[in-house]
Every structure is written in C-alpha cells, then in structure tokens.
Design a protein around this motif. Structure first.
Motif, PDB file in Angstrom:
ATOM      1  N   GLN A 304       0.807  -1.211   0.000  1.00 40.97           N
ATOM      2  CA  GLN A 304       0.000   0.000   0.000  1.00 40.97           C
ATOM      3  C   GLN A 304       0.841   1.263   0.000  1.00 40.97           C
ATOM      4  O   GLN A 304       0.535   2.230  -0.697  1.00 40.97           O
ATOM      5  N   ASP A 308       0.636   4.156  -2.807  1.00 43.84           N
ATOM      6  CA  ASP A 308       0.329   5.558  -2.488  1.00 43.84           C
ATOM      7  C   ASP A 308       1.390   6.491  -3.054  1.00 43.84           C
ATOM      8  O   ASP A 308       1.077   7.567  -3.577  1.00 43.84           O
ATOM      9  N   ARG A 337      -7.943  -6.621   0.276  1.00 46.28           N
ATOM     10  CA  ARG A 337      -7.067  -5.497   0.600  1.00 46.28           C
ATOM     11  C   ARG A 337      -7.873  -4.200   0.533  1.00 46.28           C
ATOM     12  O   ARG A 337      -7.899  -3.500  -0.484  1.00 46.28           O
ATOM     13  N   SER A 339      -7.811  -1.106   2.046  1.00 47.36           N
ATOM     14  CA  SER A 339      -7.228   0.223   1.839  1.00 47.36           C
ATOM     15  C   SER A 339      -6.746   0.397   0.405  1.00 47.36           C
ATOM     16  O   SER A 339      -6.860   1.488  -0.166  1.00 47.36           O
ATOM     17  N   GLU A 342      -9.787   1.030  -1.769  1.00 46.46           N
ATOM     18  CA  GLU A 342     -10.267   2.399  -1.579  1.00 46.46           C
ATOM     19  C   GLU A 342      -9.376   3.400  -2.306  1.00 46.46           C
ATOM     20  O   GLU A 342      -9.867   4.358  -2.922  1.00 46.46           O
ATOM     21  N   THR A 343      -8.066   3.164  -2.238  1.00 44.82           N
ATOM     22  CA  THR A 343      -7.129   4.077  -2.904  1.00 44.82           C
ATOM     23  C   THR A 343      -7.314   4.042  -4.413  1.00 44.82           C
ATOM     24  O   THR A 343      -7.377   5.085  -5.078  1.00 44.82           O
ATOM     25  N   GLU A 373     -15.507  -6.778   3.517  1.00 43.11           N
ATOM     26  CA  GLU A 373     -14.989  -5.418   3.648  1.00 43.11           C
ATOM     27  C   GLU A 373     -14.705  -4.779   2.297  1.00 43.11           C
ATOM     28  O   GLU A 373     -14.997  -3.594   2.096  1.00 43.11           O
ATOM     29  N   THR A 374     -14.119  -5.540   1.375  1.00 43.83           N
ATOM     30  CA  THR A 374     -13.850  -4.951   0.055  1.00 43.83           C
ATOM     31  C   THR A 374     -15.142  -4.766  -0.732  1.00 43.83           C
ATOM     32  O   THR A 374     -15.261  -3.823  -1.520  1.00 43.83           O
ATOM     33  N   ALA A 377     -16.484  -1.603   0.476  1.00 43.62           N
ATOM     34  CA  ALA A 377     -15.701  -0.495  -0.085  1.00 43.62           C
ATOM     35  C   ALA A 377     -16.163  -0.184  -1.510  1.00 43.62           C
ATOM     36  O   ALA A 377     -16.264   0.987  -1.903  1.00 43.62           O
TER      37      ALA A 377
END
Length: 471
Positions: A304, A308, A337, A339, A342-343, A373-374, A377
C-alpha cells in the motif's frame, strides 16, 4: 690441542660431520670465530635439509625468522645460502617465507625478503591474496617491490581491485585507483565488474569511490543482463542505490532481474525507500517492458505504501493491466485489501465495473470470495452497478444469497436502485434462491423489501411449500 688452534679446514670437516641441526648449531655458536667461519655453511646445511624434506618447513631459517621476528642478519644469510645453491626442489624457503609473511601481515619481513631476493619468478597471484587480506601496508609493500603488478588479473579475470571490492577493503581500493593501468571496468567470469562486486555486498564507500572517478561504466550489464543498479535494488541496498545515482550517466530504467526493471523490482518487494530514490533519480514510473507497470506490480503484491507513493507521481498511468487474467484492482478486491481498493477506486480512470475473464464484475468476484470489507468499499464508492449481471445472468444479490452472505445481502438491499427481483438464466430471483437454500435469515431479510414481498405474494406464492410441522 685447543679447539681454536685447529686449522680452519679441520673445523669445517668437523662441521660437516655434524648432520643433526641442533648439534651443528651448537658447534657454530661456541665462539665468534666459529660463527664467522661456519655461519654460511650452517645456512646452506639448513637449506639442504629443507629441500630434502627431512625436516618440516618450520625448521627453515627464514620461516623461523618470520615466526619469531628474527634479526635482519638471519634473512640475509638464509637468502645468500639459497642464492648460492643449486636448487634440488621447486619449493624454495624464500617462496614459503613470502607466503607466510603475507599471511602474518609482516611488512618488515616482506621488505627484507624483497630487498634480498629476486622474486620475478614468484607466483604473481600472491598480490590477489594480499588484496584479499586487506592490509594496505602489506599490499603497498608488495607493489612497491616491483615484483607484483597492480593491474594483475588471473586466468578468470580476477583482479586486486575486485578482491578489495568484494571484501570492502576501501584503503586498498583507494590505493589502486592511483594507478592508470588499473582497469576499473575489468570483468570476471560472468561479466562481473569491480563496481558490481562492491554493490553485491553493499560496500558503499567503495561504490562512491569508483563512481567519483567518472571512469566507471555504471550501466554495464553482466552476462545475465543485470546492471549494478538492478543488483543494488534486488539486494535491498538503498544506500548503494543512492551512491549509484550520483553518476549522471546512470540509466535508472536499464537492466533487469526476472524481467523487471529496477523500479518494478523495488515495487515488487515493497522497498519504499528505494522506490523514492529511483523516482527522484529519474526512473520512469510508467516503464513497462513486460506490459506491467510498477504501480500494477505494487498493487498486486499489496504494498500500500508503494502504491500511495506511485499514485502521487505526476503523469502516472492508472489502468487495469492484466495479472493472470485478472486486473490488479480485481486482485485487490478478491484478496481483501480494503485500503488498496479504496485508494484505487479514488483514482480517475478506474473502471469499477470491470469484468474478469469469467464474465463477473469486481463486485460479484468480491462476493464470491466472501470479502465483505472490500465489497462494502466497492459499494461505498458509489461507482459500481449493483444490477450488473455476471455468469448465468446473476446479479450481485443473486450471488450473495446463493453464497449465504447475510451481511452483504443486507447491504445490497440498502442501495438505491437495486433490483431485488431480477431473474437469472434459470428464471430464479434472489428470493427463489433463498427458498432453495432454505436460508431463513436471508428469506425474512428479503421479505422486508416491499418489491420482494409483492413478487412473493403475486408471483411465487403458489410455488411455496412448507414441510409438515413448520410454521
């Protein structure tokens, strides 16, 4: 008759009759006259015993002098005896003495040996051993003797500079850089240069030293197409990368390990510091010789922080390049995954409704894998089509019901615009599938939706049967 009154010829014959080293040595040391008369014979005798291999090398005068820090006279007399003799063996005390003095790092002994013996026939590889040991005073003494060459290379191409680079002997490397004849780009087996060898073991001081000369080919590839930069990245040596980038001629995109450029390789292993260094050094973030960018690789591997960083680079290309028939966003979804998903969803150009080779969307793939969770998202992004069908014309709601994911069913039913009564290839609605699966939690959840309730009463009620005794 007193011993000293005997003629010299007779004294010499007495000495010749004394074969044992200790006896002869004791006789010679009786007084100064005998020592002066017989010392040359004593050393010649010592040499013959050495050559005849009747005593071990430790008894040779030269060897003794080196081990026990003997006087200078011992070196000179022993070497004079050797020089005046007719050798009966290829092994000479002076050669053994040279090796021993080298191993023991005896600069004084080496100096005396070089001053009193012609070593032009000595094994030239001894200079490589000196470089390997790393004592710069010993090394300098050998070079200054004139018997050894700073540019010497053995039959495989190994040089003193390479030996120093491998072991991090910066003093010897610095000394060698003062000789014009030393080849800074010499190659050993496999095309390995001194710079490559310094990088391999992370000897930053030597790397900086070599780069500062401006004479090193920093883009040279070995026989396998690997550059020093590629090697530094794979070895996770950011300081080496930093030192290499000091050379303006360095191509940050050149070289490959496992078909990956330096930046791709750093992204694969999640080496954030190295990724930043490469980007600062001019590495192309979109360089993809194999069709897969560093961003795609980092996303697939779940790094991640690297993702980023790369997403913040101006001009970075955001796409969904294939990885084993799945996009890297899809891969992040099915691996849970959150985060990363979301990114990526926040980036322009991302297709949240992309389908994989099976014909299923990201949303359906996440539901199939049970990645709650994904899935949430994806739904929170507001960019997914909750009615987009996949295989067998099933919607995400069909799949969630079929898989028994009650939390996902509840979340899907809260999305505006969802069609809760869509029919799949077999004409089944999500409610019909819940009946087949006998999942009462999901059944009652669906019946709370007016459209489902109406369809159940007016469309499917006639097909509903209950087991005897059930409410």
């Amino acid at each position: 008759m007193p011993l000293l009154h005997l003629p010299n010829e007779m004294l010499i014959e007495i000495a010749r009759s004394l074969w044992e080293e200790n006896d002869l040595n004791a006789f010679v040391r009786v007084n100064r006259h005998l020592y002066t008369l017989l010392s040359a014979y004593l050393y010649a005798h010592n040499l013959r015993r050495f050559e005849d291999d009747e005593i071990d090398t430790g008894s040779a005068a030269l060897i003794w002098a080196i081990i026990h820090h003997g006087p200078e006279a011992t070196y000179k007399l022993a070497l004079d005896a050797e020089r005046n003799s007719s050798p009966s063996s290829d092994i000479r005390p002076s050669d053994c003495a040279l090796k021993l003095a080298l191993v023991l790092e005896r600069v004084d002994a080496l100096t005396l040996l070089f001053e009193n013996r012609d070593y032009h026939d000595v094994d030239k590889q001894a200079i490589l051993k000196a470089a390997r040991i790393g004592n710069v005073d010993v090394f300098r003494t050998m070079i200054e003797s004139g018997f050894f060459e700073p540019s010497y290379a053995d039959e495989r191409g190994m040089t003193s500079l390479m030996e120093a680079a491998i072991r991090g002997h910066a003093d010897i490397a610095r000394y060698l850089l003062g000789f014009e004849e030393v080849d800074l780009n010499a190659r050993w087996d496999g095309g390995f240069t001194p710079l490559y060898m310094a990088v391999e073991d992370g000897h930053v001081e030597i790397i900086k030293m070599l780069v500062a000369t401006g004479k090193v080919d920093v883009n040279a590839e070995n026989a396998y197409g690997v550059t020093v930069l590629s090697k530094a990245v794979r070895a996770n040596q950011p300081e080496c990368v930093r030192a290499l980038l000091e050379d303006d001629s360095l191509d940050p995109n050149a070289g490959a390990i496992d078909m990956m450029s330096p930046l791709q390789d750093a992204a694969f292993w999640g080496e954030l510091e190295t990724v930043n260094l490469l980007l600062e050094g001019g590495a192309d973030p979109n360089f993809a010789p194999t069709g897969t960018t560093a961003l795609s690789i980092a996303a697939k591997e779940g790094h991640q922080d690297v993702v980023d960083t790369l997403l913040g680079v101006q001009g970075i290309l955001i796409d969904s390049q294939p990885h084993f028939t799945q996009s890297w966003l899809l891969d992040a979804v099915i691996r849970g995954r959150v985060s990363l998903v979301e990114t990526l969803l926040a980036q322009p150009g991302i297709n949240a409704n992309e389908k994989n080779d099976d014909g299923n969307s990201l949303l359906i793939a996440g539901i199939t894998e049970g990645q709650t969770e994904t899935v949430f998202a994806l739904l929170a992004s507001g960019n997914v089509d909750v009615n987009l069908t996949g295989r067998l014309r099933r919607t995400p709601l069909h799949v969630a019901v079929h898989r028994g994911h009650a939390d996902i069913v509840r979340r899907l039913l809260s999305v505006n615009g969802i069609d809760p009564n869509s029919r799949d290839w077999f004409g089944e609605t999500p409610f019909g599938l819940a009946l087949i699966e006998q999942d009462h939690e999901i059944l009652f959840m669906l019946l709370e939706v007016q459209e489902v309730l109406d369809d159940a009463i007016f469309g499917l009620a006639k097909s509903i049967t209950y087991a005897e005794g059930e409410d």
